[in-house]
Design an enzyme around this catalytic site. Structure first.
Site, PDB file in Angstrom:
ATOM      1  N   TYR A 481       0.850  -1.206   0.000  1.00  9.69           N
ATOM      2  CA  TYR A 481       0.000   0.000   0.000  1.00  9.69           C
ATOM      3  C   TYR A 481       0.881   1.250   0.000  1.00  9.69           C
ATOM      4  O   TYR A 481       0.981   1.958  -0.969  1.00  9.69           O
ATOM      5  CB  TYR A 481      -0.962  -0.016   1.185  1.00  9.69           C
ATOM      6  N   SER A 561      -6.304   0.772  -4.669  1.00  4.26           N
ATOM      7  CA  SER A 561      -6.456   2.201  -4.410  1.00  4.26           C
ATOM      8  C   SER A 561      -5.081   2.882  -4.509  1.00  4.26           C
ATOM      9  O   SER A 561      -4.465   2.864  -5.574  1.00  4.26           O
ATOM     10  CB  SER A 561      -7.123   2.417  -3.050  1.00  4.26           C
ATOM     11  N   ASP A 645     -17.523   3.113  -8.406  1.00  8.10           N
ATOM     12  CA  ASP A 645     -16.468   3.589  -7.508  1.00  8.10           C
ATOM     13  C   ASP A 645     -16.408   5.106  -7.596  1.00  8.10           C
ATOM     14  O   ASP A 645     -15.945   5.669  -8.578  1.00  8.10           O
ATOM     15  CB  ASP A 645     -15.120   2.982  -7.907  1.00  8.10           C
ATOM     16  N   HIS A 680     -15.869   1.111  -4.380  1.00  8.11           N
ATOM     17  CA  HIS A 680     -14.446   1.056  -4.082  1.00  8.11           C
ATOM     18  C   HIS A 680     -14.066  -0.210  -3.316  1.00  8.11           C
ATOM     19  O   HIS A 680     -12.899  -0.566  -3.235  1.00  8.11           O
ATOM     20  CB  HIS A 680     -14.045   2.297  -3.284  1.00  8.11           C
TER      21      HIS A 680
END
Length: 711
Positions: A481, A561, A645, A680
């Site tokens: 991430y 993301s 999303d 999302h």
């Protein structure tokens, strides 16, 4: 390059499985759909930048809808030909089918908790009177829609438990509608709030509640820019049109405004921010009608929130002059920060704080592993909480009058279990442990520290079957991430067990940009230092290859993301690093991300192309969309996104996939899987989750030349 090019894929016929039998995979032909190009050019700091797929940003257009259908036809046509895809889905469904129960919370005379019987699309809210009462179904979100795509997007009880307000998300959207129910008879009141977004529900007694929203944007509700977040108060029994604006200023807009009410009901606490880091802090005395909103902190340089109020003193969590965070206190009559005194000082480990039973629970991250300490309200350490193992503990939150508190514990090899903790004695009892078709004793997790490009030591936890052969042939998912101060701590995933039992390795590095080592670690992966995050991820992959866990032929990159940006950047910078790439709901157009929904709020981490020429050129240097060089052989790529999303709009993935298909050469497929009636990720139905993960794992294993099972 012709976008209709015919790609014949013949994957590693002749690979010898561990059983010694040859796997003869069939040839899969891929005809990429045509993606129309237009002559659209933007100018940034005197430089012309083409955006030939700009039309895909119009998510409501018939052309975009037709493009989505054609891409899905090709993608699912490919996936359906993977011979073991259905077996993988069935295995995922089988291991997923176990009862999951949350920790209970008490409101009025009932304990409330969520339960999923295994394959329910949404978890169901139950209640019972006391620990030994009869279980009663209270609220079933599965009845909100026929296909399970509507979900509970937030909920709040009044302190006495007589009223229940809940927010509904349709198809995964961040927009919510709020309803109110009487808990005694489960009847809905007439109150209804439409189109709240990024909102909590903060009750003011039983009279009404505070919520946050934006004015409806012009254009697409899913992608249009939203900037001015406002806080409203809804009085029960009135229309939404009568709701009172509590906080919000058209001349000085804030992108994110939130509210809470102290447990004693005396004060409204307001946070206001323009980015995901740093906020203003305000307070209002609810006991005095028409009392002013008073600032506690009038700048957004640091992050603060109020933990509790007791006897005229506020307890504030802050990273002001404390990048690893601390807890301070101050009198209501002495709010400015110069009056704050440390209650739980900063340490070398990152702190978070919760309350319960009149105590503070200080949770520390030590190399991404949880330690918890109990303090009294004078800051005295009472004990270190004995946790069931090395992993992630969370929860430790309850009302001040409670005598017991519940927490969850998990690790990469330990299914999430609930424990009951006696606040007075410190005694811990197991409350609920799920019965999962997974034997943790067969697996191991090991934390290593590897060296990134600039010499920084980065921790990574590697999980696999015991006795793994370090022969470079193990299918490996490298998951990351690296942003927004988010900490990746050891967490059990039922889906990952299927990868592990199939001989796979699951590796998670704690990249810079995250919060594992506090604000300094976060800042080391932001703006003009964002490349550190990608370098950390690349170095993690190189470590796994060097140590023999895997090789480039058996490595998959995965992230969602901001993690989708990570995968997109790394696969364009190092297309040779991995065989497979899974950029999910990614931020992939770094020149325009801030033009959509609340994307401008991410500027603290990213910077924007508007703020300076230096920032523009830096963003363009790694923006995945703008670094897809024609004639490059990229990894086998399955881009995943969803048509609803409205956090990271699907146009990022649409434009990236269209450009990737045009630029790519080689025998590996580059596809996009677009979920319909989903957002999302939050609230995604169980069936939809299982189907998506089955497709991801099947695509990865097939393109590595491996089957399922791969024993």
């Amino acid at each position: 390059m012709n976008p209709n090019k015919n790609l014949s894929v013949l994957l590693v016929a002749g690979f010898l499985a561990a059983c010694g039998q040859e796997q003869n995979f069939p040839k899969i032909n891929v005809n990429y759909p045509e993606s129309k190009k237009i002559d659209h050019v933007d100018e940034y700091w005197g430089e012309q930048v083409a955006d030939p797929f700009r039309w895909l940003e119009d998510d409501y257009s018939d052309e975009t809808k037709a493009w989505v259908i054609s891409q899905n036809e090709v993608t699912f046509g490919y996936l359906e030909q993977i011979p073991f895809r259905e077996a993988l889905r069935q295995r995922l469904e089988k291991v997923w089918n176990y009862e999951r129960i949350s920790a209970p919370n008490s409101y009025g005379e009932y304990q409330y908790y969520y339960k999923n019987d295994g394959l329910q699309n949404q978890s169901v809210l139950y209640r019972k009177k006391g620990p030994d009462g009869t279980e009663e179904l209270f609220f079933d979100p599965n009845k909100l829609s026929a296909d399970g795509t509507s979900s509970l997007g937030g909920a709040a009880f009044t302190k006495d438990g007589s009223l229940f307000a809940y927010a509904v998300s349709v198809a995964g959207s961040d927009w919510r509608d709020i309803y109110v129910m009487q808990t005694s008879n489960k009847e809905l009141l007439e109150d209804k709030i439409l189109d709240a977004k990024f909102t909590g529900i903060a009750w003011k007694g039983n009279e009404g509640f505070f919520y946050s929203t934006y004015e409806k944007p012009g254009g697409s509700k899913l992608s249009a820019f939203t900037n001015n977040h406002k806080l409203y108060y809804h009085q029960l029994g009135t229309e939404q049109s009568q709701d009172v604006l509590v906080f919000g200023d058209d001349k000085n807009p804030r992108r994110y405004v939130g509210a809470s009410v102290t447990e004693d009901g005396k004060y409204l606490i307001i946070t206001a921010a323009n980015s995901t880091t740093g906020n203003e802090l305000f307070i209002q005395d609810l006991s005095r009608p028409m009392s002013p909103i008073v600032p506690i902190v009038s700048n957004m340089d640091n992050t603060h929130y109020v933990v509790d109020h007791q006897d005229g003193e506020l307890y504030i969590f802050t990273n002001l002059n404390a990048p690893n965070n601390k807890l301070v206190k101050t009198k209501i009559s002495e709010l400015p920060s110069e009056n704050w005194t440390d209650l739980i000082p900063e340490t070398e480990n990152v702190l978070s704080v919760s309350t319960g039973g009149g105590k503070f629970f200080a949770s520390y991250l030590k190399d991404a592993i949880t330690e918890v300490k109990q303090f009294d309200y004078k800051g005295k350490l009472e004990r270190v909480v004995e946790l069931p193992g090395i992993g992630t503990a969370s929860g430790f939150s309850a009302k001040n009058e409670e005598k017991e508190i519940y927490f969850s514990f998990t690790s990469y090899t330990t299914p999430g279990s609930i424990y009951k903790y006696d606040i007075t004695s410190g005694h811990v009892d197991l409350y609920n442990s799920p019965k999962v078709d997974f034997d943790p004793s067969l697996y191991e997790s090991k934390q290593v520290f590897y060296t990134s490009k600039d010499g920084t030591k980065v921790p990574m936890i590697i999980t696999h079957k015991k006795g793994l052969k370090l022969n470079g042939k193990n299918p490996t998912i490298l998951y990351g991430y690296g942003g927004f101060s988010v900490s990746l701590t050891p967490t059990f995933s039922i889906a990952t067990t299927v990868w592990l039992e199939n001989g796979g390795v699951y590796a998670v590095p704690n990249l810079r940009g995250g919060g594992e080592y506090g604000e300094n670690w976060h800042l080391a992966g932001t703006k003009l230092k964002k490349q550190n995050v990608f370098d950390d991820f690349i170095a993690a992959g190189e470590y796994l290859i060097k140590e023999g866990y895997t090789s480039s032929d058996f490595l998959a990159l995965r992230g969602g993301s901001n993690g989708g940006l990570l995968v997109g950047a790394v696969m364009t910078q190092r297309p040779d690093l991995a065989k497979v790439a899974f950029p999910a709901v990614g931020v992939l157009d770094m020149l325009r991300y801030h033009q959509f929904t609340a994307g401008a709020g991410w500027a603290y981490d990213y910077g924007t192309s508007d703020e300076s020429e230096e920032m523009y050129r830096y963003l363009k240097s790694y923006s995945p969309l703008h670094n897809l060089k024609s004639g490059t052989a990229f990894p086998a790529t399955l881009v995943t996104t969803a048509d609803h999303d409205d956090r990271v709009v699907p146009a990022h993935s649409f434009k990236f996939a269209a450009t990737l298909q045009e630029a790519h050469v080689g025998d590996l497929p580059v596809l996009i899987r677009i979920e319909t009636n989903a957002g999302h990720g939050a609230g995604k139905p169980t069936a939809m989750q299982i189907a998506e993960i089955a497709d991801i794992f099947a695509f990865g294993l097939y393109n590595m030349g491996l089957g399922f099972p791969n024993k």
